[in-house]
Design a protein around this motif. Sequence first.
Motif, mmCIF file in Angstrom:
data_model
loop_
_atom_site.group_PDB
_atom_site.id
_atom_site.type_symbol
_atom_site.label_atom_id
_atom_site.label_comp_id
_atom_site.label_asym_id
_atom_site.label_seq_id
_atom_site.Cartn_x
_atom_site.Cartn_y
_atom_site.Cartn_z
ATOM 1 N N SER A 49 0.820 -1.217 0.000
ATOM 2 C CA SER A 49 0.000 0.000 0.000
ATOM 3 C C SER A 49 0.851 1.263 0.000
ATOM 4 O O SER A 49 0.575 2.209 -0.747
ATOM 5 C CB SER A 49 -0.927 0.019 1.218
ATOM 6 N N GLU A 50 1.877 1.281 0.826
ATOM 7 C CA GLU A 50 2.753 2.453 0.893
ATOM 8 C C GLU A 50 3.491 2.653 -0.431
ATOM 9 O O GLU A 50 3.662 3.789 -0.883
ATOM 10 C CB GLU A 50 3.757 2.303 2.030
ATOM 11 N N CYS A 51 3.927 1.575 -1.033
ATOM 12 C CA CYS A 51 4.622 1.673 -2.319
ATOM 13 C C CYS A 51 3.702 2.217 -3.402
ATOM 14 O O CYS A 51 4.089 3.120 -4.164
ATOM 15 C CB CYS A 51 5.168 0.314 -2.739
ATOM 16 N N ILE A 52 2.499 1.679 -3.475
ATOM 17 C CA ILE A 52 1.543 2.142 -4.486
ATOM 18 C C ILE A 52 1.191 3.605 -4.257
ATOM 19 O O ILE A 52 1.178 4.402 -5.201
ATOM 20 C CB ILE A 52 0.279 1.264 -4.491
ATOM 21 N N ALA A 53 0.924 3.977 -3.018
ATOM 22 C CA ALA A 53 0.558 5.365 -2.708
ATOM 23 C C ALA A 53 1.661 6.329 -3.121
ATOM 24 O O ALA A 53 1.400 7.384 -3.714
ATOM 25 C CB ALA A 53 0.244 5.506 -1.221
ATOM 26 N N VAL B 49 1.836 6.453 -7.026
ATOM 27 C CA VAL B 49 0.700 7.152 -7.625
ATOM 28 C C VAL B 49 0.801 8.652 -7.390
ATOM 29 O O VAL B 49 0.468 9.448 -8.274
ATOM 30 C CB VAL B 49 -0.638 6.584 -7.076
ATOM 31 N N GLN B 50 1.272 9.036 -6.226
ATOM 32 C CA GLN B 50 1.392 10.455 -5.906
ATOM 33 C C GLN B 50 2.340 11.158 -6.874
ATOM 34 O O GLN B 50 2.046 12.257 -7.333
ATOM 35 C CB GLN B 50 1.877 10.644 -4.478
ATOM 36 N N ASN B 51 3.476 10.533 -7.185
ATOM 37 C CA ASN B 51 4.414 11.130 -8.123
ATOM 38 C C ASN B 51 5.403 10.066 -8.602
ATOM 39 O O ASN B 51 6.433 9.845 -7.964
ATOM 40 C CB ASN B 51 5.166 12.299 -7.489
ATOM 41 N N VAL C 285 5.751 -1.538 -7.624
ATOM 42 C CA VAL C 285 4.752 -1.230 -8.641
ATOM 43 C C VAL C 285 5.104 -1.934 -9.953
ATOM 44 O O VAL C 285 4.213 -2.437 -10.640
ATOM 45 C CB VAL C 285 4.596 0.293 -8.827
ATOM 46 N N SER C 286 6.358 -2.008 -10.270
ATOM 47 C CA SER C 286 6.790 -2.720 -11.477
ATOM 48 C C SER C 286 6.403 -4.192 -11.414
ATOM 49 O O SER C 286 5.922 -4.754 -12.401
ATOM 50 C CB SER C 286 8.299 -2.574 -11.658
ATOM 51 N N VAL C 287 6.576 -4.805 -10.261
ATOM 52 C CA VAL C 287 6.175 -6.208 -10.096
ATOM 53 C C VAL C 287 4.681 -6.364 -10.303
ATOM 54 O O VAL C 287 4.221 -7.269 -11.005
ATOM 55 C CB VAL C 287 6.577 -6.729 -8.695
ATOM 56 N N ILE C 288 3.908 -5.457 -9.732
ATOM 57 C CA ILE C 288 2.449 -5.539 -9.846
ATOM 58 C C ILE C 288 2.001 -5.342 -11.284
ATOM 59 O O ILE C 288 1.109 -6.038 -11.775
ATOM 60 C CB ILE C 288 1.774 -4.514 -8.914
#
Length: 83
Positions: free
Chosen positions: A57-61, A64-66, A78-81
């Motif tokens: 969650s912290e990584c995605i947030a 997404v923010q920047n 995020v790259s893995v996802i």
Amino acid sequence: MEHSLNDKNWNKKIAEIKEIKSNLEKELTDRKPHDIIEIKKKKLSLYGFSNTDEFISECIAEYVQNPNKARSTAKKVVSVIKD
């Protein structure tokens, strides 16, 4: 939850993310408490290391923010996802 239902590779991705988190935590071995806090903040956040869900969650947030200013930890997860 959505990913686990719609992504046939989700279990593999979770395993890879857990490995990323584990490798970061290995850097904390035998460190002083103050140093552990500083390393966690530098890599992601204190709260982000509490469990795998919060780590994701912290990584995605952050991403997404920047995306351009996101730290390497966030970009890796995020790259893995996204793959």
